[in-house]
Structures are given as structure tokens and as C-alpha cells.
Scaffold this motif. Structure first.
Motif, mmCIF file in Angstrom:
data_model
loop_
_atom_site.group_PDB
_atom_site.id
_atom_site.type_symbol
_atom_site.label_atom_id
_atom_site.label_comp_id
_atom_site.label_asym_id
_atom_site.label_seq_id
_atom_site.Cartn_x
_atom_site.Cartn_y
_atom_site.Cartn_z
ATOM 1 N N PRO A 249 0.796 -1.227 0.000
ATOM 2 C CA PRO A 249 0.000 0.000 0.000
ATOM 3 C C PRO A 249 0.828 1.276 0.000
ATOM 4 C CG PRO A 249 -0.889 -1.582 1.559
ATOM 5 C CD PRO A 249 0.419 -2.136 1.092
ATOM 6 N N GLU A 250 2.044 1.222 0.550
ATOM 7 C CA GLU A 250 2.881 2.417 0.613
ATOM 8 C C GLU A 250 3.561 2.735 -0.707
ATOM 9 O OE1 GLU A 250 5.587 1.860 3.807
ATOM 10 O OE2 GLU A 250 4.021 1.861 5.366
ATOM 11 N N SER A 251 3.472 1.829 -1.687
ATOM 12 C CA SER A 251 4.156 2.035 -2.960
ATOM 13 C C SER A 251 3.364 2.893 -3.939
ATOM 14 C CB SER A 251 4.447 0.681 -3.617
ATOM 15 O OG SER A 251 3.239 0.087 -4.084
ATOM 16 N N ASN A 252 2.054 3.070 -3.674
ATOM 17 C CA ASN A 252 1.161 3.840 -4.546
ATOM 18 C C ASN A 252 0.914 3.172 -5.899
ATOM 19 O OD1 ASN A 252 0.698 6.012 -2.728
ATOM 20 N ND2 ASN A 252 2.697 6.877 -3.278
ATOM 21 N N TYR A 253 1.170 1.869 -5.990
ATOM 22 C CA TYR A 253 0.808 1.129 -7.196
ATOM 23 C C TYR A 253 -0.548 0.456 -6.981
ATOM 24 C CZ TYR A 253 5.285 1.827 -9.503
ATOM 25 O OH TYR A 253 6.372 2.392 -10.131
ATOM 26 N N ARG A 254 -1.270 0.282 -8.084
ATOM 27 C CA ARG A 254 -2.616 -0.266 -8.040
ATOM 28 C C ARG A 254 -2.582 -1.791 -8.187
ATOM 29 N NH1 ARG A 254 -6.094 2.061 -12.702
ATOM 30 N NH2 ARG A 254 -5.259 3.983 -11.733
ATOM 31 N N ASP A 255 -3.387 -2.474 -7.375
ATOM 32 C CA ASP A 255 -3.487 -3.927 -7.469
ATOM 33 C C ASP A 255 -4.143 -4.339 -8.788
ATOM 34 O OD1 ASP A 255 -2.574 -3.762 -4.872
ATOM 35 O OD2 ASP A 255 -4.539 -4.159 -3.982
ATOM 36 N N LEU A 270 1.344 -16.767 -18.031
ATOM 37 C CA LEU A 270 0.512 -15.573 -18.133
ATOM 38 C C LEU A 270 1.129 -14.538 -19.058
ATOM 39 C CD1 LEU A 270 -0.385 -15.174 -14.346
ATOM 40 C CD2 LEU A 270 -1.797 -16.214 -16.128
ATOM 41 N N THR A 271 0.297 -13.840 -19.779
ATOM 42 C CA THR A 271 0.701 -12.713 -20.618
ATOM 43 C C THR A 271 -0.118 -11.501 -20.225
ATOM 44 O OG1 THR A 271 -0.875 -13.395 -22.338
ATOM 45 C CG2 THR A 271 1.395 -14.176 -22.548
ATOM 46 N N PRO A 272 0.393 -10.294 -20.455
ATOM 47 C CA PRO A 272 1.707 -9.995 -21.025
ATOM 48 C C PRO A 272 2.828 -10.349 -20.053
ATOM 49 C CG PRO A 272 0.703 -7.995 -20.210
ATOM 50 C CD PRO A 272 -0.343 -9.064 -20.090
ATOM 51 N N ARG A 273 4.042 -10.323 -20.552
ATOM 52 C CA ARG A 273 5.215 -10.620 -19.742
ATOM 53 C C ARG A 273 6.161 -9.418 -19.783
ATOM 54 N NH1 ARG A 273 9.501 -15.712 -20.495
ATOM 55 N NH2 ARG A 273 11.100 -14.817 -19.128
ATOM 56 N N PRO A 274 6.227 -8.624 -18.704
ATOM 57 C CA PRO A 274 5.538 -8.820 -17.425
ATOM 58 C C PRO A 274 4.168 -8.151 -17.435
ATOM 59 C CG PRO A 274 7.000 -6.955 -17.245
ATOM 60 C CD PRO A 274 7.174 -7.495 -18.650
ATOM 61 N N ILE A 275 3.372 -8.492 -16.406
ATOM 62 C CA ILE A 275 2.132 -7.762 -16.125
ATOM 63 C C ILE A 275 2.526 -6.546 -15.305
ATOM 64 C CG2 ILE A 275 -0.124 -7.877 -15.021
ATOM 65 C CD1 ILE A 275 0.095 -10.973 -15.360
ATOM 66 N N ARG A 276 2.264 -5.353 -15.820
ATOM 67 C CA ARG A 276 2.725 -4.125 -15.169
ATOM 68 C C ARG A 276 1.617 -3.520 -14.314
ATOM 69 N NH1 ARG A 276 7.659 -2.793 -16.738
ATOM 70 N NH2 ARG A 276 7.453 -0.906 -15.488
ATOM 71 N N LEU A 277 1.935 -3.261 -13.057
ATOM 72 C CA LEU A 277 1.008 -2.585 -12.166
ATOM 73 C C LEU A 277 1.015 -1.093 -12.473
ATOM 74 C CD1 LEU A 277 1.828 -4.379 -8.783
ATOM 75 C CD2 LEU A 277 0.163 -5.005 -10.540
ATOM 76 N N VAL A 278 -0.137 -0.465 -12.313
ATOM 77 C CA VAL A 278 -0.313 0.943 -12.655
ATOM 78 C C VAL A 278 0.008 1.815 -11.432
ATOM 79 C CG1 VAL A 278 -1.956 2.713 -13.410
ATOM 80 C CG2 VAL A 278 -2.033 0.394 -14.385
ATOM 81 N N PHE A 279 0.773 2.878 -11.663
ATOM 82 C CA PHE A 279 1.150 3.792 -10.588
ATOM 83 C C PHE A 279 0.068 4.840 -10.410
ATOM 84 C CE2 PHE A 279 3.329 7.621 -8.984
ATOM 85 C CZ PHE A 279 3.860 7.097 -7.805
ATOM 86 N N ASP A 280 -0.383 5.045 -9.169
ATOM 87 C CA ASP A 280 -1.336 6.090 -8.807
ATOM 88 C C ASP A 280 -0.578 7.186 -8.078
ATOM 89 O OD1 ASP A 280 -3.650 5.043 -9.880
ATOM 90 O OD2 ASP A 280 -4.079 3.840 -8.111
ATOM 91 N N ALA A 281 -0.467 8.343 -8.684
ATOM 92 C CA ALA A 281 0.264 9.442 -8.055
ATOM 93 C C ALA A 281 -0.419 9.844 -6.756
ATOM 94 C CB ALA A 281 0.328 10.643 -9.004
ATOM 95 N N PRO A 282 0.356 10.055 -5.695
ATOM 96 C CA PRO A 282 -0.225 10.435 -4.401
ATOM 97 C C PRO A 282 -0.841 11.824 -4.474
ATOM 98 C CG PRO A 282 2.166 10.542 -4.297
ATOM 99 C CD PRO A 282 1.823 9.938 -5.630
#
Length: 282
Positions: A249-255, A270-282
Motif C-alpha cells: 500500500p505504501e508504494s502507490n501502485y494499483r493492485d 501468463l501474458t503480457p510478460r511482465p504484467i505491469r502494475l499501474v502507478f497512482d500518483a499520491p
């Protein structure tokens, strides 16, 4: 209804994970089996240890004193316990992740047996080491002093065929704290290595400090990805699995949450490789 239950379970899981110690460990018992003595009719027995993770711990040492199997055959249907050639050892399970193993036993074993149960006898030097470098002893729950017995394995051993049995201990359900004391009571399953499907994937960025969880009904498994983002689960039932890539939770990335369906024995990548988590700006 199932989707709502899954989301509620996810919210509870995420909250609990970052509140309490959560440990995942897996013991793999590789049984290359076919032998009545050291001869051409013999089998090879190998035991390996693998796959453990923790969010708040640096080390988790398990002290194993003895391993035995309960075997039956056509001449001894009632079966007998056979102690394996194992001299004991201590293992830091947190060094073993995503398919990594350490071998415990390599021996010949009588062929044409069926292994129905496995018993592990633990020593008294089980312990955890916290992020403050403070070792904490793990006491054995009284009900497992005489050993941890895993049933319903049903692994047939054929001559000149290497068979493998996997013991999977879920430490998230195996360690508990009572009045300041920590207790170890392994919650385990076991199955032939050839059983089931697997899921492999990659998650990024690693700065999100993610962990990965998969859920199917009452089965829940966790892991942390390797430095390159790889995560791996195996010995899975067929059917739909909910896959959760959960950021700190402290990283500000979205699950990220999605569902994939496995067929029996499928090796899903699993694809895509890698699966990229989305950053939510604080």
C-alpha cells in the motif's frame, strides 16, 4: 455472488497480510521409487525442500529430524511405516522460492509400493528471525510432538520409474502466536509431482513490492516474485483461479485482479510478460 464473495475475501486477505506475519513455505518430497535393494529392479528416492516467503521475517528455520512413509503393496495391504535414510537438518525456508529446491534424501526404495502417508518428525530448533535480527523460537504444538502425518497421497511406485511426491506446507496456517509465544503446527498437503496444473507469470515493477495470491474456493496460495518479477505455482486443481497481484500500500501502485481457468495438467504462462502494475500518483 461468487464475484462479490471473491472481492470481499480479497479485501480481508490484503488487510490481514499487511497487518500480521504471513509466511508461505513448501516442502517438496521427490520420490524416485523402484527398488527392493540396490539392484536393477530398484527405485531412487529423492527429497527436496522448496518455496517459502515472508513479508516481515528475514529467516524461517525448520528443524527436521526424521522422515518416514507409510507404504502398502499387494502382499501387505495393511501397510507399514518405513523410515527413510535421512540424518536430519535445519533449513532456512525463506531462501527457497518459486520452484527452488534443496535435496533432503536420495536413496533406493522398494518398488511396487503405494505411498499413502508421509510423516515428518520435527526437532526443537525451529525459529524465525525478524527484520530486527532478533531470533524468536518456535515451539511445537503438543499435537505434533510425535510427528506431522499427511494422508491421502496414493502415489504408486513402479519399477525403473522415478516417481515424485510433493509435500506442501502452508505456513500462513502453520504458525500462530499465543500470549507472546510462537507455535509451529504445519498445515500440509501432499500429491504426486505429476498431479495438477501450474501458473507462471511475471509482475513489474519490482518497486511496487508486490506479492501474488491465487484463490480457488477454500484453497489460497501466496508467493513473492523473484528479483526479475517471476512467480510460480504448481500442483493446482483444474478450474477457475482468481489471481491477485497485490502491491504494498505504501508504494502507490494499483493492485491487479483477474481470473484464469486451468485444464488438468496445464502449464499456464501468463501474458503480457511482465504484467505491469499501474502507478497512482499520491
Amino acid at each position: 455472488m461468487y464475484f462479490c464473495q471473491s472481492i470481499n475475501r480479497y479485501n480481508r486477505m490484503k488487510s490481514n497480510f499487511y497487518t500480521y506475519y504471513l509466511i508461505i513455505l513448501t516442502i517438496i518430497l521427490f520420490t524416485g521409487c523402484n527398488i527392493e535393494d540396490v539392484s536393477e529392479n530398484a527405485a531412487r528416492l529423492r527429497i527436496k525442500l522448496t518455496d517459502a516467503t515472508s513479508l516481515t521475517l528475514k529467516e524461517l528455520h525448520v528443524d527436521i529430524n526424521e522422515i518416514s512413509v507409510f507404504a502398502t503393496d499387494s502382499t501387505n495391504i495393511e501397510g507399514e511405516w518405513i523410515t527413510l535414510d535421512y540424518s536430519g537438518g535445519e533449513y532456512n525456508l525463506l531462501t527457497l522460492l518459486n520452484g527452488k529446491t534443496v535435496q533432503l534424501v536420495d536413496q533406493y526404495f522398494p518398488s511396487y509400493k503405494k505411498i499413502e502417508k508421509i510423516k515428518i518428525i520435527l526437532g526443537n530448533n525451529n525459529r524465525i528471525v525478524t527484520i530486527t535480527d532478533a531470533p524468536v523460537p518456535l515451539q511445537l504444538s503438543p499435537e505434533i510432538i510425535d510427528g506431522v502425518v499427511i494422508e491421502n497421497i496414493n502415489a504408486d511406485l513402479a519399477t525403473n520409474v522415478i516417481s515424485s511426491i510433493i509435500i506442501d506446507i502452508n505456513a500462513a496456517l502453520s504458525i500462530r502466536e499465543i500470549n507472546g509465544n510462537w507455535f509451529l503446527r504445519p498445515s500440509a498437503r501432499a500429491f504426486p509431482e505429476t498431479y495438477g496444473a501450474s501458473i507462471k507469470g511475471y509482475v513489474a515493477p519490482i518497486e511496487a513490492n508486490p506479492y501474488v495470491a491465487i484463490i480457488q474456493e477454500t484453497d489460497t496460495f501466496f508467493t513473492f516474485p523473484d528479483p526479475d518479477g517471476m512467480f510460480y505455482f504448481f500442483g493446482l486443481n483444474e478450474g477457475a483461479w482468481d489471481i491477485y497481484l497485490i502491491a504494498n500500500p505504501e508504494s502507490n501502485y494499483r493492485d491487479t485482479v483477474f481470473t484464469d481457468t486451468l485444464s488438468y495438467g496445464q502449464k499456464l504462462e501468463l501474458t503480457p510478460r511482465p504484467i505491469r502494475l499501474v502507478f497512482d500518483a499520491p
